[in-house]
Design a protein around this motif. Sequence first.
Motif, mmCIF file in Angstrom:
data_model
loop_
_atom_site.group_PDB
_atom_site.id
_atom_site.type_symbol
_atom_site.label_atom_id
_atom_site.label_comp_id
_atom_site.label_asym_id
_atom_site.label_seq_id
_atom_site.Cartn_x
_atom_site.Cartn_y
_atom_site.Cartn_z
ATOM 1 N N THR A 1 0.799 -1.228 0.000
ATOM 2 C CA THR A 1 0.000 0.000 0.000
ATOM 3 C C THR A 1 0.828 1.273 0.000
ATOM 4 N N VAL A 2 2.076 1.214 0.511
ATOM 5 C CA VAL A 2 2.905 2.424 0.592
ATOM 6 C C VAL A 2 4.349 2.071 0.237
ATOM 7 N N VAL A 3 4.964 2.957 -0.542
ATOM 8 C CA VAL A 3 6.398 2.880 -0.846
ATOM 9 C C VAL A 3 6.999 4.207 -0.401
ATOM 10 N N GLN A 4 8.081 4.123 0.411
ATOM 11 C CA GLN A 4 8.676 5.334 0.978
ATOM 12 C C GLN A 4 10.183 5.383 0.703
ATOM 13 N N PRO A 5 10.602 5.984 -0.425
ATOM 14 C CA PRO A 5 12.037 6.171 -0.638
ATOM 15 C C PRO A 5 12.553 7.321 0.239
ATOM 16 N N VAL A 6 13.825 7.225 0.645
ATOM 17 C CA VAL A 6 14.417 8.254 1.498
ATOM 18 C C VAL A 6 15.906 8.375 1.182
ATOM 19 N N VAL A 7 16.431 9.570 1.360
ATOM 20 C CA VAL A 7 17.872 9.806 1.260
ATOM 21 C C VAL A 7 18.268 10.657 2.463
ATOM 22 N N ARG A 8 19.449 10.361 3.033
ATOM 23 C CA ARG A 8 19.904 11.046 4.242
ATOM 24 C C ARG A 8 21.385 11.374 4.114
ATOM 25 N N TYR A 9 21.743 12.587 4.552
ATOM 26 C CA TYR A 9 23.136 13.040 4.605
ATOM 27 C C TYR A 9 23.470 13.339 6.048
ATOM 28 N N SER A 10 24.583 12.797 6.546
ATOM 29 C CA SER A 10 25.020 13.051 7.926
ATOM 30 C C SER A 10 26.493 13.435 7.911
ATOM 31 N N ARG A 11 26.874 14.357 8.791
ATOM 32 C CA ARG A 11 28.268 14.788 8.887
ATOM 33 C C ARG A 11 28.606 15.049 10.343
ATOM 34 N N LEU A 12 29.752 14.521 10.811
ATOM 35 C CA LEU A 12 30.257 14.761 12.158
ATOM 36 C C LEU A 12 31.668 15.315 12.046
ATOM 37 N N ASP A 13 31.897 16.494 12.626
ATOM 38 C CA ASP A 13 33.212 17.135 12.623
ATOM 39 C C ASP A 13 33.714 17.275 14.043
ATOM 40 N N ASN A 14 34.819 16.633 14.336
ATOM 41 C CA ASN A 14 35.484 16.769 15.629
ATOM 42 C C ASN A 14 36.594 17.795 15.483
ATOM 43 N N SER A 15 36.607 18.781 16.337
ATOM 44 C CA SER A 15 37.618 19.844 16.260
ATOM 45 C C SER A 15 38.730 19.595 17.267
ATOM 46 N N PHE A 16 39.115 18.333 17.408
ATOM 47 C CA PHE A 16 40.215 17.963 18.295
ATOM 48 C C PHE A 16 40.865 16.711 17.726
ATOM 49 N N VAL A 17 42.048 16.416 18.194
ATOM 50 C CA VAL A 17 42.790 15.248 17.704
ATOM 51 C C VAL A 17 43.128 14.337 18.879
ATOM 52 N N ALA A 18 43.395 13.096 18.547
ATOM 53 C CA ALA A 18 43.819 12.133 19.574
ATOM 54 C C ALA A 18 45.332 11.981 19.501
ATOM 55 N N PRO A 19 45.988 11.916 20.648
ATOM 56 C CA PRO A 19 47.432 11.697 20.636
ATOM 57 C C PRO A 19 47.753 10.260 20.225
ATOM 58 N N PRO A 20 48.951 10.017 19.712
ATOM 59 C CA PRO A 20 49.329 8.638 19.381
ATOM 60 C C PRO A 20 49.181 7.741 20.614
ATOM 61 N N GLY A 21 48.624 6.559 20.411
ATOM 62 C CA GLY A 21 48.447 5.619 21.510
ATOM 63 C C GLY A 21 47.127 5.734 22.235
ATOM 64 N N PHE A 22 46.284 6.727 21.850
ATOM 65 C CA PHE A 22 44.968 6.829 22.492
ATOM 66 C C PHE A 22 44.173 5.576 22.153
ATOM 67 N N VAL A 23 43.515 4.993 23.151
ATOM 68 C CA VAL A 23 42.896 3.671 23.037
ATOM 69 C C VAL A 23 41.757 3.614 22.012
ATOM 70 N N ALA A 24 41.088 4.705 21.735
ATOM 71 C CA ALA A 24 39.943 4.695 20.815
ATOM 72 C C ALA A 24 40.064 5.825 19.792
ATOM 73 N N PRO A 25 40.918 5.681 18.782
ATOM 74 C CA PRO A 25 41.098 6.763 17.809
ATOM 75 C C PRO A 25 39.818 7.114 17.049
ATOM 76 N N SER A 26 38.848 6.209 17.009
ATOM 77 C CA SER A 26 37.594 6.493 16.305
ATOM 78 C C SER A 26 36.834 7.661 16.921
ATOM 79 N N VAL A 27 37.133 8.002 18.169
ATOM 80 C CA VAL A 27 36.475 9.128 18.845
ATOM 81 C C VAL A 27 36.709 10.438 18.086
#
Length: 179
Positions: free
Chosen positions: A103-129
């Motif tokens: 009965t219904v068809v729902q196409p969708v498009v989404r844009y997402s952006r995350l900007d971190n304004s800091f860096v991780a030092p070498p050896g930081f346990v979770a660089p993905s942060v």
Amino acid sequence: DQRKGIDVLGFYYQTTLSDAAKLHGTFYEGDLDILNGAGVSLAISGNERTEWGFNVDGQYGGLGIFLQYVDEEAASLPRTGIEVEAGYDWVLGDRGDPKALFTVVQPVVRYSRLDNSFVAPPGFVAPSVVWDWTKIDAGVRVTILQNTDLTVEYAFHDIEASQQIDHDEFLTTLRLRFP
């Protein structure tokens, strides 16, 4: 008839990051402990967290638009995020008929952006942060029966990391609702 209009929501939060908390399944003891890492810390300062932003949700007939902007600072580590989504509801049959198919068809498009304004030092346990990333999703949801939907989508990821990361993904969800 709820088929046209716009909702706007603004928000602001301020809180203190916890020094210690019971977090099940990890040796970390709170927000600040996570940011400090396992011996190698991010360049944090203080224990305040603030977040502000807004949502805009609009509908005109079958067209729906959603926009969200968020600006956050946690222990002096700033980042921003934005998401924009557009979708359309094509009504092909009687939504109220429990035996009607597709009965219904729902196409969708989404844009997402995350900007971190800091860096991780070498050896930081979770660089993905600290990774900045952009994601584009395209998908469609089909109402098979009144209480059964199938959603199929593909997500294109552009992750800004020290090494190439290929993380595009195909997702399928079958939703069954029981009244």
